[in-house]
Design a protein around this motif. Structure first.
Motif, short mmCIF file in Angstrom:
data_model
loop_
_atom_site.label_atom_id
_atom_site.label_comp_id
_atom_site.label_asym_id
_atom_site.label_seq_id
_atom_site.Cartn_x
_atom_site.Cartn_y
_atom_site.Cartn_z
N SER A 87 -9.09 1.80 -18.62
CA SER A 87 -10.46 1.99 -19.08
C SER A 87 -10.65 1.39 -20.46
CB SER A 87 -10.81 3.48 -19.09
OG SER A 87 -12.14 3.68 -19.51
N VAL A 88 -9.66 1.57 -21.35
CA VAL A 88 -9.76 1.00 -22.69
C VAL A 88 -9.71 -0.52 -22.63
CG1 VAL A 88 -8.64 0.84 -24.94
CG2 VAL A 88 -8.79 3.05 -23.79
N ASP A 89 -8.78 -1.06 -21.85
CA ASP A 89 -8.61 -2.52 -21.78
C ASP A 89 -9.85 -3.21 -21.19
OD1 ASP A 89 -6.11 -2.42 -22.90
OD2 ASP A 89 -5.07 -2.31 -20.97
N THR A 90 -10.53 -2.54 -20.27
CA THR A 90 -11.69 -3.15 -19.60
C THR A 90 -13.02 -2.65 -20.17
OG1 THR A 90 -11.67 -1.44 -17.89
CG2 THR A 90 -10.40 -3.45 -17.46
N ARG A 91 -12.96 -1.88 -21.24
CA ARG A 91 -14.15 -1.33 -21.89
C ARG A 91 -14.97 -0.45 -20.94
NH1 ARG A 91 -11.14 -3.21 -24.95
NH2 ARG A 91 -11.55 -4.54 -26.73
N GLY A 92 -14.29 0.41 -20.21
CA GLY A 92 -14.97 1.40 -19.39
C GLY A 92 -15.06 1.09 -17.91
N ASP A 93 -14.43 0.02 -17.47
CA ASP A 93 -14.47 -0.32 -16.03
C ASP A 93 -13.39 0.49 -15.33
OD1 ASP A 93 -14.93 -1.45 -13.61
OD2 ASP A 93 -13.77 -3.28 -14.03
N GLU A 94 -13.80 1.39 -14.43
CA GLU A 94 -12.84 2.23 -13.72
C GLU A 94 -13.43 2.65 -12.37
OE1 GLU A 94 -14.24 6.09 -16.30
OE2 GLU A 94 -12.48 4.97 -16.86
N PRO A 95 -12.59 2.93 -11.39
CA PRO A 95 -13.11 3.32 -10.07
C PRO A 95 -13.61 4.76 -10.09
CG PRO A 95 -10.73 3.42 -10.07
CD PRO A 95 -11.12 2.86 -11.41
N VAL A 96 -14.58 5.04 -9.24
CA VAL A 96 -15.06 6.42 -9.08
C VAL A 96 -14.07 7.21 -8.22
CG1 VAL A 96 -16.91 7.88 -8.19
CG2 VAL A 96 -17.45 5.74 -9.37
N ALA A 97 -13.51 6.58 -7.19
CA ALA A 97 -12.53 7.22 -6.32
C ALA A 97 -11.41 6.23 -6.04
CB ALA A 97 -13.18 7.66 -5.00
N PHE A 98 -10.23 6.75 -5.80
CA PHE A 98 -9.08 5.90 -5.52
C PHE A 98 -8.11 6.68 -4.64
CE2 PHE A 98 -8.59 8.16 -9.47
CZ PHE A 98 -7.32 8.71 -9.39
N TYR A 99 -7.20 5.96 -4.01
CA TYR A 99 -6.24 6.56 -3.10
C TYR A 99 -4.83 6.27 -3.57
CZ TYR A 99 -10.12 7.35 0.06
OH TYR A 99 -11.30 7.78 0.59
N LEU A 100 -3.95 7.24 -3.34
CA LEU A 100 -2.53 7.11 -3.67
C LEU A 100 -1.73 7.44 -2.42
CD1 LEU A 100 -2.64 9.15 -7.00
CD2 LEU A 100 -2.62 6.67 -6.81
N GLY A 101 -0.53 6.90 -2.32
CA GLY A 101 0.35 7.20 -1.19
C GLY A 101 1.76 7.44 -1.69
N ASP A 102 2.60 8.06 -0.86
CA ASP A 102 4.00 8.25 -1.22
C ASP A 102 4.89 7.76 -0.09
OD1 ASP A 102 3.86 10.21 0.72
OD2 ASP A 102 3.95 11.88 -0.68
N ALA A 103 6.19 7.90 -0.29
CA ALA A 103 7.15 7.36 0.67
C ALA A 103 7.09 8.06 2.02
CB ALA A 103 8.57 7.46 0.10
N GLN A 104 6.61 9.31 2.05
CA GLN A 104 6.54 10.05 3.31
C GLN A 104 5.28 9.72 4.10
OE1 GLN A 104 7.45 11.70 0.36
NE2 GLN A 104 9.58 11.54 0.99
N GLY A 105 4.44 8.86 3.57
CA GLY A 105 3.23 8.51 4.28
C GLY A 105 2.07 9.44 4.03
N ASP A 106 2.21 10.38 3.06
CA ASP A 106 1.12 11.28 2.72
C ASP A 106 0.14 10.55 1.79
OD1 ASP A 106 2.29 13.36 4.16
OD2 ASP A 106 3.53 13.93 2.45
N TYR A 107 -1.12 10.88 1.92
CA TYR A 107 -2.13 10.21 1.11
C TYR A 107 -2.88 11.23 0.25
CZ TYR A 107 -1.37 5.92 3.65
OH TYR A 107 -0.79 4.80 4.17
N PHE A 108 -3.24 10.78 -0.93
CA PHE A 108 -3.95 11.62 -1.89
C PHE A 108 -5.13 10.84 -2.43
CE2 PHE A 108 0.55 12.47 -1.84
CZ PHE A 108 0.59 13.81 -1.54
N GLN A 109 -6.21 11.54 -2.67
CA GLN A 109 -7.42 10.92 -3.17
C GLN A 109 -7.72 11.44 -4.57
OE1 GLN A 109 -10.81 11.13 -0.56
NE2 GLN A 109 -12.27 10.91 -2.23
N GLY A 110 -8.08 10.53 -5.45
CA GLY A 110 -8.49 10.90 -6.79
C GLY A 110 -9.96 10.58 -7.00
#
Length: 202
Positions: free
Chosen positions: A76-99
């Protein structure tokens, strides 16, 4: 004479049988009490183990959230405030998380860190299936200020992934943020971690 002796022996045997029955019942009662006590101890150990597991999981959510948000604040600092509203993460077990970022941009945030009712800037959810999200944590962000960093760019950059190494210059510019991460688990298990994050601007 022999008949009387036989009768006395018979009476004595019946009396001994009655005492043996009472003793056997007492022993069974004592053993039942001991078994119930052992069962209660085992059940308590299971509850303690489960609570420790939930506490550790909540702590992992809090620490993971802080790690992710550190990168997001830097972006956010490097892009002067450009950031996603929602994003997804995953792990090695194939579980997904939403931010989800509830308010931003993160580079300007000044949350009240002492107010437990104030919503976090970034919330994290475990994706059970496409329609079901379970909140597992959140992170508050508070901008603490910025100042020019003293020293040459080699000194400044050495503390942040080698940025500025070998480049001549009179210094850099650093932004400081306080992050409070909270992790949630079933049965109201909660943990919190806090950290200070310094971002050297590119």
């Amino acid at each position: 004479m022999s008949k009387q002796i036989y009768c006395l022996q018979s009476r004595r045997s019946r009396g001994e049988e009655g005492i043996a029955l009472v003793m056997a019942l007492l022993i069974l009662l004592a053993m039942s009490i001991m078994i119930i006590g052992f069962s209660a101890d085992v059940e308590m150990d299971v509850y303690i183990s489960r609570n420790l597991q939930l506490r550790n999981q909540a702590l992992n959510w809090a620490e993971s959230g802080v790690d992710v948000v550190e990168e997001m604040v830097g972006y956010s600092v490097d892009t002067r405030g450009d950031e996603p509203v929602a994003f997804y993460l995953g792990d090695a077990q194939g579980d997904y998380f939403q931010g989800q970022i509830s308010n931003g941009p993160l580079m300007y945030m000044s949350q009240d860190m002492n107010d437990p009712d104030e919503e976090p800037n970034v919330s994290f959810f475990e994706v059970i299936n496409p329609g079901t999200l379970i909140e597992v944590g959140g992170v508050k962000v508070k901008f603490q200020g910025a100042r020019p960093a003293e020293g040459g760019s080699i000194i400044i950059g050495a503390g942040y992934e080698g940025i500025g190494k070998g480049v001549a210059g009179a210094g850099g510019f650093s932004s400081y943020y306080q992050l409070i991460g909270r992790g949630y688990e079933r049965l109201n298990s909660r943990q919190a971690v806090g950290t200070m994050y310094r971002h050297v601007q590119r």
